[in-house]
Design a protein around this motif. Structure first.
Motif, PDB file in Angstrom:
ATOM      1  N   LYS B 163     -75.597 -46.600 -21.041  1.00  0.00           N
ATOM      2  CA  LYS B 163     -74.691 -45.967 -22.015  1.00  0.00           C
ATOM      3  C   LYS B 163     -75.436 -45.538 -23.277  1.00  0.00           C
ATOM      4  O   LYS B 163     -74.912 -44.785 -24.082  1.00  0.00           O
ATOM      5  CB  LYS B 163     -73.558 -46.927 -22.364  1.00  0.00           C
ATOM      6  CG  LYS B 163     -74.050 -48.225 -22.994  1.00  0.00           C
ATOM      7  CD  LYS B 163     -72.940 -49.180 -23.396  1.00  0.00           C
ATOM      8  CE  LYS B 163     -73.576 -50.479 -23.907  1.00  0.00           C
ATOM      9  NZ  LYS B 163     -72.615 -51.447 -24.401  1.00  0.00           N
ATOM     10  N   ARG B 164     -76.661 -46.032 -23.454  1.00  0.00           N
ATOM     11  CA  ARG B 164     -77.423 -45.682 -24.660  1.00  0.00           C
ATOM     12  C   ARG B 164     -78.335 -44.485 -24.455  1.00  0.00           C
ATOM     13  O   ARG B 164     -79.069 -44.094 -25.357  1.00  0.00           O
ATOM     14  CB  ARG B 164     -78.248 -46.884 -25.128  1.00  0.00           C
ATOM     15  CG  ARG B 164     -77.444 -48.099 -25.502  1.00  0.00           C
ATOM     16  CD  ARG B 164     -76.376 -47.778 -26.518  1.00  0.00           C
ATOM     17  NE  ARG B 164     -75.658 -48.972 -26.948  1.00  0.00           N
ATOM     18  CZ  ARG B 164     -74.519 -48.933 -27.598  1.00  0.00           C
ATOM     19  NH1 ARG B 164     -73.943 -47.761 -27.879  1.00  0.00           N
ATOM     20  NH2 ARG B 164     -73.919 -50.051 -27.960  1.00  0.00           N
ATOM     21  N   LYS B 166     -79.309 -40.851 -24.497  1.00  0.00           N
ATOM     22  CA  LYS B 166     -78.794 -39.708 -25.244  1.00  0.00           C
ATOM     23  C   LYS B 166     -79.216 -38.400 -24.592  1.00  0.00           C
ATOM     24  O   LYS B 166     -78.457 -37.443 -24.545  1.00  0.00           O
ATOM     25  CB  LYS B 166     -79.357 -39.761 -26.668  1.00  0.00           C
ATOM     26  CG  LYS B 166     -78.675 -38.876 -27.664  1.00  0.00           C
ATOM     27  CD  LYS B 166     -79.125 -39.301 -29.057  1.00  0.00           C
ATOM     28  CE  LYS B 166     -78.771 -38.323 -30.135  1.00  0.00           C
ATOM     29  NZ  LYS B 166     -79.363 -38.755 -31.419  1.00  0.00           N
ATOM     30  N   GLU B 248     -84.550 -39.817 -24.535  1.00  0.00           N
ATOM     31  CA  GLU B 248     -84.159 -40.230 -25.887  1.00  0.00           C
ATOM     32  C   GLU B 248     -82.948 -41.147 -25.797  1.00  0.00           C
ATOM     33  O   GLU B 248     -82.013 -40.876 -25.040  1.00  0.00           O
ATOM     34  CB  GLU B 248     -83.820 -39.016 -26.770  1.00  0.00           C
ATOM     35  CG  GLU B 248     -83.468 -39.463 -28.203  1.00  0.00           C
ATOM     36  CD  GLU B 248     -83.027 -38.324 -29.131  1.00  0.00           C
ATOM     37  OE1 GLU B 248     -83.193 -37.157 -28.777  1.00  0.00           O
ATOM     38  OE2 GLU B 248     -82.487 -38.660 -30.207  1.00  0.00           O
ATOM     39  N   PHE B 249     -82.973 -42.226 -26.557  1.00  0.00           N
ATOM     40  CA  PHE B 249     -81.849 -43.155 -26.591  1.00  0.00           C
ATOM     41  C   PHE B 249     -81.002 -42.925 -27.844  1.00  0.00           C
ATOM     42  O   PHE B 249     -81.415 -42.211 -28.761  1.00  0.00           O
ATOM     43  CB  PHE B 249     -82.359 -44.603 -26.533  1.00  0.00           C
ATOM     44  CG  PHE B 249     -82.981 -44.930 -25.206  1.00  0.00           C
ATOM     45  CD1 PHE B 249     -82.183 -45.121 -24.081  1.00  0.00           C
ATOM     46  CD2 PHE B 249     -84.351 -45.011 -25.062  1.00  0.00           C
ATOM     47  CE1 PHE B 249     -82.747 -45.397 -22.847  1.00  0.00           C
ATOM     48  CE2 PHE B 249     -84.928 -45.292 -23.828  1.00  0.00           C
ATOM     49  CZ  PHE B 249     -84.119 -45.481 -22.719  1.00  0.00           C
ATOM     50  N   GLU B 250     -79.846 -43.557 -27.856  1.00  0.00           N
ATOM     51  CA  GLU B 250     -78.903 -43.426 -28.971  1.00  0.00           C
ATOM     52  C   GLU B 250     -79.524 -43.775 -30.318  1.00  0.00           C
ATOM     53  O   GLU B 250     -79.109 -43.268 -31.354  1.00  0.00           O
ATOM     54  CB  GLU B 250     -77.695 -44.362 -28.740  1.00  0.00           C
ATOM     55  CG  GLU B 250     -76.695 -43.857 -27.724  1.00  0.00           C
ATOM     56  CD  GLU B 250     -75.897 -42.670 -28.220  1.00  0.00           C
ATOM     57  OE1 GLU B 250     -75.735 -42.522 -29.431  1.00  0.00           O
ATOM     58  OE2 GLU B 250     -75.446 -41.869 -27.379  1.00  0.00           O
ATOM     59  N   ASP B 251     -80.507 -44.664 -30.297  1.00  0.00           N
ATOM     60  CA  ASP B 251     -81.104 -45.094 -31.570  1.00  0.00           C
ATOM     61  C   ASP B 251     -82.222 -44.149 -32.014  1.00  0.00           C
ATOM     62  O   ASP B 251     -82.970 -44.478 -32.941  1.00  0.00           O
ATOM     63  CB  ASP B 251     -81.609 -46.537 -31.474  1.00  0.00           C
ATOM     64  CG  ASP B 251     -82.796 -46.694 -30.537  1.00  0.00           C
ATOM     65  OD1 ASP B 251     -83.129 -45.720 -29.823  1.00  0.00           O
ATOM     66  OD2 ASP B 251     -83.393 -47.781 -30.516  1.00  0.00           O
ATOM     67  N   THR B 252     -82.352 -43.020 -31.371  1.00  0.00           N
ATOM     68  CA  THR B 252     -83.350 -41.961 -31.622  1.00  0.00           C
ATOM     69  C   THR B 252     -84.749 -42.301 -31.100  1.00  0.00           C
ATOM     70  O   THR B 252     -85.661 -41.486 -31.228  1.00  0.00           O
ATOM     71  CB  THR B 252     -83.482 -41.537 -33.124  1.00  0.00           C
ATOM     72  OG1 THR B 252     -84.114 -42.588 -33.850  1.00  0.00           O
ATOM     73  CG2 THR B 252     -82.126 -41.229 -33.734  1.00  0.00           C
TER      74      THR B 252
END
Lengths: 380, 380
Positions: B163-164, B166, B248-252
């Motif tokens: 889910k993380r 991006k 790329e993940f949600e936390d950039t």
């Protein structure tokens, strides 16, 4: 809801950490802070976060802070106060962000609790890496790096078989003097050295970045955090600071972690791992960066990096000597009592003159630390 | 000891796969192969690896291969022979490396066995991604990519919370015509297009790399392999082909996998996952590469990439039409019956004229595939 203690809450890392907690009020609750002298900022934190305990190193500020707490936060003072807070507070994660060697005892006290320790302060790991990792193993504490390079390595290693790790590649921005001729380095002033091209950080670490000692300390930190011998740790200069670090595996695959130069990213990661939190900053745009470059570090102009490998090779208490000598030399440079090129010279002399204690007792590490600082002060 | 079947053992991927098996005789045992027409190479494989069964598509070669097998390997023939081999052999991993759309039925048959499927052939995923992933879910088969880009994404995603995620960033070398003006593309010959600057591959995929259709097919493959909507899949041109792809993940945080352009690395990874095998090639030297660059793809000169996104947006059987039209157009180009710039034009006309079937029955996919090829042949 994770309970967080921040040791060194008023520093650069501490402030970024508070921002991450503020942005995630349903995940994190600040239960304790320590600070050195910045009472004004402490008062603000007390007002905004209402932690259970605040410990202030500077005893004279005790009464002012007690007044500001309005009885909602217990105030403790002195080094003992910090240790008492760590011992008495229940916490899930302790952020170890006290600048310099002052973080050693609080870090060791935190590890005894067997919780997650988010390590932002590399000096304790440099001074007492073997001791700290052994203590963590004993208590069950997990050590999560906050330093962007070590966070990158941790993310690259995530879940991979340890025996397949071939090499850790730490990247270095190269600092403000990457392309400055040796002759010109003589005339570098503190104001020049404090202008880091990529990262906003405290004064000590910014000077360490300019001398490459910061990378040397990171090599030592990586050696302990990841249990990897020094010959498997390589440093590459990467002026764009986009690739925060890399790992090569036995199969020649290289995993890299990239991102914007914002400390909130590794801080949020250390607090939320194995989850990741929504963006605390804008996305990386590789099209904007256009190119990523990699160069070998120039250890002739920046001998501090070699000195760190040398201290690590000597082993025992020598990294503690290196660290203390560097702290004293950087202090002298910032106060105008030493030139920029004196920093490596002073450190080199200190580690060649210091006595080597090969066992890793805390008292010996503290002795070595004192000796390293005193050697530099005598040389000055 | 893992039992391996290679479907398409005489092709480029098949040969690299055999090298990995040969280098790791205590880990892998080749139990079955399929091949199309390359009987000479088949005979060699039989002599060296003595698999239990070899299935040859080309029925007329059956007797020659039977003789070469000396009764030590059972020989089967035709498409049915391949399916019979898959059904009857016990295996831990089936490498799906039959070139083009011919791999669809063998891939589906492999998935039914519920074992690990190492996917080197992207066409079945492009044609029938929804069907294949649903079948894998049902049988418990795990799909591991061999394509270097998808292997990179798989390695970057390793263990991270889905889910993380991006964005997936697929890199493209840009092919031999990265900097060729549109006008000059008209005169591109097959010989020119077959010279890939970075990877040694089969003819079809090399042409697809030159038109960027390969990247388009990879976008569709990634959509299904990783369950990610098209708008979360980005393509960046990266001429050095060192970064094989990124996530790329949600936390950039952006995780990247890098390495030498050697297919044995992702093949070995797909066979040994979650372990990694010792190097099948030399290490990546970032100092030699000096710089890594990233550019946006030029979809005006290379419209095939946009056509793939378009087919994916239309959904249903349209990616199968795209794939078949492209196969037919590339064949015509290789045979001198169409120009280089005709490839995207033919594909575009095919997907605008083809009927769209929104359900994902195998028979409809096969119909769409036929229609796509026929539309192009009619246009020619």
């Amino acid at each position: 809801m994770k309970k967080i203690i921040i040791l060194g809450a008023t520093g650069s890392i501490g402030r970024n950490c508070l921002e991450v907690i503020r942005a995630n009020p349903r995940r994190f609750k600040l239960v304790g802070i320590s600070a050195n002298r910045n009472i004004g900022r402490c008062e603000k934190i007390l007002g905004q976060f209402r932690p259970k305990i605040a410990a202030i190193s500077h005893p004279a500020s005790f009464m002012r802070l007690k007044k500001a707490a309005h009885g909602r936060t217990s105030i403790l003072a002195g080094e003992e106060g910090i240790l008492e807070m760590i011992e008495s507070l229940e916490a899930d994660t302790i952020v170890s962000a006290i600048a310099g060697s002052a973080g050693l005892l609080p870090t060791l006290a935190s590890i005894k609790k067997g919780v997650r320790i988010a390590i932002a302060n590399k000096e304790p790991m440099v001074m007492a890496g073997r001791l700290i990792t052994a203590a963590a193993k004993k208590s069950g504490a997990s050590l999560l790096p906050i330093d962007s390079e070590h966070s990158a390595v941790f993310q690259c290693l995530n879940g991979e078989p340890e025996k397949r790790l071939k090499k850790i590649i730490l990247t270095a921005s190269g600092g403000p003097f990457l392309n400055t001729a040796y002759k010109k380095l003589e005339k570098v002033t503190p104001a020049m050295a404090l202008k880091h091209p990529r990262w906003k950080m405290g004064a000590k670490i910014t000077i360490d970045s300019a001398t490459l000692m910061n990378k040397g300390l990171e090599v030592i930190e990586a050696r302990w955090l990841f249990g990897v011998p020094p010959e498997k740790i390589q440093v590459l200069v990467h002026p764009q600071s986009i690739v925060h670090s890399m790992v090569e595996f036995e199969d020649t695959s290289v995993m890299a972690q990239m991102g914007m130069p914002d400390m909130k990213v590794p801080i949020a990661y250390a607090l939320s791992y194995p989850d990741r939190l929504p963006a605390p900053c804008g996305s990386l745009d590789l099209l904007k960066e256009k190119k990523l470059e990699f160069f070998p570090p120039d250890t002739k102009r920046f001998p501090c990096l070699s000195l760190a490998y040398e201290a690590l090779a000597k082993g025992g208490t020598m990294p503690a000597v290196l660290n203390a000598a560097n702290e004293a030399a950087v202090e002298a440079f910032l106060e105008g009592r030493a030139g920029f090129l004196d920093i490596p010279k002073l450190v080199e002399q200190a580690i060649s003159k210091a006595s080597l204690r090969s066992d890793n007792k805390l008292e010996n590490i503290i002795k070595a630390h004192k000796e390293g600082g005193e050697l530099v002060r005598t040389l000055l």
